[in-house]
Motif scaffolding. Structure first.
Motif, PDB file in Angstrom:
ATOM      1  N   PRO A  51       0.589  -0.827   0.107  1.00 53.16           N
ATOM      2  CA  PRO A  51      -0.109   0.125   0.045  1.00 53.16           C
ATOM      3  C   PRO A  51       0.645   1.527  -0.202  1.00 53.16           C
ATOM      4  CG  PRO A  51       0.540  -0.970   2.246  1.00 53.16           C
ATOM      5  CD  PRO A  51       0.884  -2.224   1.630  1.00 53.16           C
ATOM      6  N   GLY A  52       0.145   2.302  -0.138  1.00 57.05           N
ATOM      7  CA  GLY A  52       0.647   3.361  -0.281  1.00 57.05           C
ATOM      8  C   GLY A  52       0.956   3.868  -1.626  1.00 57.05           C
ATOM      9  N   ASP A  53       0.804   5.651  -1.785  1.00 55.02           N
ATOM     10  CA  ASP A  53       1.125   6.109  -3.485  1.00 55.02           C
ATOM     11  C   ASP A  53       2.651   5.737  -4.125  1.00 55.02           C
ATOM     12  OD1 ASP A  53      -1.480   6.577  -3.204  1.00 55.02           O
ATOM     13  OD2 ASP A  53      -1.060   9.089  -2.740  1.00 55.02           O
ATOM     14  N   GLU A  54       3.664   6.072  -3.210  1.00 53.53           N
ATOM     15  CA  GLU A  54       5.422   6.117  -3.776  1.00 53.53           C
ATOM     16  C   GLU A  54       5.175   4.958  -3.764  1.00 53.53           C
ATOM     17  OE1 GLU A  54       3.932   6.249  -0.238  1.00 53.53           O
ATOM     18  OE2 GLU A  54       4.937   5.108   0.710  1.00 53.53           O
ATOM     19  N   ASN A  55       4.343   3.543  -3.552  1.00 52.40           N
ATOM     20  CA  ASN A  55       4.910   2.234  -4.233  1.00 52.40           C
ATOM     21  C   ASN A  55       3.474   1.557  -5.272  1.00 52.40           C
ATOM     22  OD1 ASN A  55       6.739   2.233  -2.759  1.00 52.40           O
ATOM     23  ND2 ASN A  55       5.513   1.440  -0.731  1.00 52.40           N
ATOM     24  N   ALA A  56       3.073   2.509  -5.943  1.00 56.52           N
ATOM     25  CA  ALA A  56       1.945   2.443  -6.538  1.00 56.52           C
ATOM     26  C   ALA A  56       2.197   1.677  -8.166  1.00 56.52           C
ATOM     27  CB  ALA A  56       1.016   3.149  -6.799  1.00 56.52           C
ATOM     28  N   THR A  57       1.737   0.446  -8.145  1.00 56.46           N
ATOM     29  CA  THR A  57       1.706  -0.369  -9.571  1.00 56.46           C
ATOM     30  C   THR A  57       0.521   0.319 -10.021  1.00 56.46           C
ATOM     31  OG1 THR A  57       0.410  -1.997  -8.546  1.00 56.46           O
ATOM     32  CG2 THR A  57       2.493  -2.422  -8.293  1.00 56.46           C
ATOM     33  N   VAL A  58       0.058   0.297 -11.581  1.00 59.24           N
ATOM     34  CA  VAL A  58      -0.344   0.486 -12.255  1.00 59.24           C
ATOM     35  C   VAL A  58      -1.895   0.053 -12.506  1.00 59.24           C
ATOM     36  CG1 VAL A  58       1.515   0.745 -14.603  1.00 59.24           C
ATOM     37  CG2 VAL A  58       0.239  -1.781 -14.045  1.00 59.24           C
ATOM     38  N   GLN A  59      -1.923  -0.965 -11.916  1.00 64.00           N
ATOM     39  CA  GLN A  59      -3.482  -1.303 -11.827  1.00 64.00           C
ATOM     40  C   GLN A  59      -3.817  -0.438 -10.749  1.00 64.00           C
ATOM     41  OE1 GLN A  59      -4.929  -2.928 -13.930  1.00 64.00           O
ATOM     42  NE2 GLN A  59      -2.389  -3.476 -14.710  1.00 64.00           N
ATOM     43  N   LEU A  60      -3.366  -0.528  -9.605  1.00 62.55           N
ATOM     44  CA  LEU A  60      -4.039   0.785  -8.582  1.00 62.55           C
ATOM     45  C   LEU A  60      -4.145   2.150  -9.063  1.00 62.55           C
ATOM     46  CD1 LEU A  60      -1.622  -0.939  -5.180  1.00 62.55           C
ATOM     47  CD2 LEU A  60      -4.274  -0.363  -6.174  1.00 62.55           C
ATOM     48  N   THR A  61      -3.025   2.861  -9.745  1.00 61.04           N
ATOM     49  CA  THR A  61      -3.393   4.148 -10.239  1.00 61.04           C
ATOM     50  C   THR A  61      -4.475   4.509 -11.063  1.00 61.04           C
ATOM     51  OG1 THR A  61      -2.239   3.380 -12.326  1.00 61.04           O
ATOM     52  CG2 THR A  61      -0.836   3.962 -10.857  1.00 61.04           C
ATOM     53  N   VAL A  62      -5.437   3.769 -11.575  1.00 64.65           N
ATOM     54  CA  VAL A  62      -5.999   3.326 -12.160  1.00 64.65           C
ATOM     55  C   VAL A  62      -7.713   3.816 -11.265  1.00 64.65           C
ATOM     56  CG1 VAL A  62      -8.235   2.861 -14.109  1.00 64.65           C
ATOM     57  CG2 VAL A  62      -5.646   1.552 -14.148  1.00 64.65           C
TER      58      VAL A  62
END
Lengths: 307, 275
Positions: B217-228
């Motif tokens: 979790p966490g914005d700085e670690n986001a993977t592409v699926q989470l950015t959506v």
């Protein structure tokens, strides 16, 4: 499945040499399995076993307090959580059933002599590879009750479309339909593989006997696709029971709790800090999946041997 | 008459398939190319003015280039996980296939369990935290490897069975030790199944949403699926950027599919049939 049996028979006696011979170092050392075994053990086996223990506790990841079956009692007393259990079953059965029926019909269509067959196969399979979240959000927009493309299209042919994800009665089924849209391609290619492996003589003999296309499908394709049907049923049941991504993307379990499934409850309780309850949900899901899939697996493999 | 009916059926099929399977993708593309207000109408129509490139740029730049960082994270995650998976599961499959012993039953059971049992979320978080790997990319890579092993071992084992043992024996007579035998003789012969495993697992891990959500979790670690997802809440009305993001994360699997269509379908059905 068949390959495994085949390979075991082909073991040459040279490798399983009698113990009397000098204990030579095997050219196939077990330590080759060690790195994979360690990772699998630490990150899969340990959490799975410890989930049984932690489901009986109240814990915050550092300290735990043993509370017996309280988490499970709470799970089965909360109407929203019981509903998630029911929803999980409905979702798994609906997606599984539709994938089998539509998959085999599509496979039948895509193995007959029609134009652009290869292209159609590719098109039907592509959604399998696309991000589940992307598909979920796209359909969330397409299924918008008043502005959505689907209801606009339905209005054109005079149908008053349902409110899809917004209506508590249709939310879960709407997500299930999108799941089928995304997953039917995989079922189809599995069925196609099954159908093309049916010996041509059967079809030739049936056309000599003047069988109709329907009878050919019913009496030849369907019975001889049994292994493929088994595979699709087991795969889509496992997927359906564990499903989380699509539901989370489309409804987050809403409206209310009407489209919650166990997997989304597990995540919600984890987010809310109820780690013991969340883990109890995991244990319930574990029991549900093993109680359904393992017997099914045994049942189908036994039936195949009988054939 | 026979061919006539088939042409007619084919045409009907094409129209039906186009509506059911292609319209959603066309919708993604069109909406990603619209202006914000036009996209907000949610209609299926060609954009009156194409602003695709600008939208893609905006989506990439949003929230301090979060999507760019996410693409880097996802690439590292996918490449590292798949590389480890290929080597480790090939080694397991090779030994299990070549060596008959009482362990095989246990290993088969573990492989089957890995395919069927849903991973326990919080206990896995607990294990990661105890090891100091929670919220690290390394931890998530190990998770992806652990969850992907079963599938890969099955695919590799079926293929190893087709490699004749005479080859092993010849190499042993030539004085090759176990490591040399595997990496110099066997591993290169696995090339075609390695390609299949790499493609299938890359798609699976690149598209993975749940595991990054739970374990990284966490914005700085986001993977592409989470950015959506982050986009959806932030750009609640900016559908054009949301769909630009969806378009961007759909392109990698689309490219793979265009070039390696057959391999992917083969790999997925082979894995499925063996599971």
């Amino acid at each position: 499945m068949s390959t495994e049996v085949g390979t075991r028979r082909t073991v040459t006696p040279a490798v399983t040499a009698p113990a009397s011979s000098v204990r030579k170092k095997s050219p196939y050392p077990y330590w080759f399995c060690l790195p994979a075994a360690v990772i699998f053990f630490v990150f899969f086996v340990v959490p799975t076993f410890s989930s049984f223990f932690f489901s009986l506790t109240r814990w915050d990841l550092t300290d735990w307090e043993f509370i017996g079956l309280d988490n499970f009692i709470q799970f089965f007393q909360e109407p929203a959580l019981v509903m998630s259990l029911k929803n999980t079953l409905i979702y798994a059965v609906v997606t599984c059933g539709l994938k089998v029926v539509l998959g085999i019909l599509l496979a039948q269509l895509l193995t007959s002599q029609i134009i652009a067959r290869g292209l159609l196969r590719s098109v039907a399979f592509f959604p399998v590879l696309v991000s589940t979240i992307g598909v979920g959000l796209t359909f969330q927009v397409l299924m918008d009750p008043s502005n959505g493309v689907i209801n606009h299209a339905l209005a054109l042919i005079g149908i008053d479309g349902p409110a899809w994800l917004v209506d508590p009665r249709t939310a879960l089924l709407s997500v299930a339909l999108v799941d089928v849209w995304k997953g039917v391609g995989l079922a189809t290619v599995i069925f196609i593989a099954g159908i093309v492996s049916i010996p041509r003589e059967y079809f030739e003999a049936s056309s000599v006997d003047g069988a109709s296309a329907f009878r050919r499908f019913w009496h030849i394709v369907l019975p001889l696709s049994k292994p493929a049907i088994t595979t699709v049923i087991i795969l889509s049941l496992i997927g359906g029971l564990r499903s989380f991504d699509l539901i989370w993307a489309m409804t987050r379990g809403g409206p209310g709790f009407t489209s919650d499934v166990i997997a989304s409850v597990i995540y919600k309780q984890y987010q809310a800090g109820f780690y013991g309850l969340s883990t109890a949900g995991n244990v319930v899901l574990f029991l549900l999946v093993t109680a359904i899939v393992f017997p099914l697996y045994g049942f189908f493999t036994r039936r195949e041997v009988d054939l | 008459m026979r061919t006539g009916r088939h042409v007619w059926l084919g045409l009907l099929g094409i129209v039906l398939f186009a509506v059911v399977f292609l319209v959603p993708f066309a919708f993604i593309l069109f909406t990603a190319a619209k202006t914000q207000t036009e996209a907000g109408e949610l209609q299926f129509s060609l954009p009156t003015t194409w602003t695709l490139l600008q939208n893609l740029g905006d989506a990439l730049r949003a929230r301090d280039y979060m999507l760019v960082i996410a693409f880097i994270n996802s690439t590292v995650l996918t490449v590292a996980s798949v590389a480890i998976l290929v080597v480790l599961s090939a080694m397991v499959a090779y030994v299990v296939q070549r060596r008959e012993s009482r362990w095989n039953g246990v290993i088969n059971f573990l492989v089957l369990s890995g395919l069927i049992i849903p991973p326990a979320v919080v206990p896995t978080v607990w294990v990661l935290q105890e090891l100091g790997l929670f919220k690290t990319l390394g931890g998530l890579i190990l998770i992806e490897v652990a969850f992907g092993l079963s599938f890969c071992v099955l695919l590799f084992r079926a293929f190893v069975a087709t490699i004749p043992r005479d080859l092993d024996e010849a190499a042993i007579i030539d004085g090759a030790g176990p490591v040399r035998l595997f990496f110099k003789v066997i591993f290169p012969l696995l090339k075609s199944v390695i390609v299949t495993v790499v493609i299938v697992q890359s798609v699976v891990i690149f598209n993975d949403f749940a595991n990054p959500l739970y374990f990284l979790p966490g914005d700085e670690n986001a993977t592409v699926q989470l950015t959506v997802f982050n986009f959806q809440s932030q750009f609640n009305t900016q559908y054009n950027l949301l769909f630009a993001d969806i378009l961007l994360i759909t392109i990698p699997p689309l490219l793979l599919y265009l070039f390696l269509n057959k391999r992917i379908v083969e790999g997925m059905t082979a894995g499925a049939v063996k599971g």
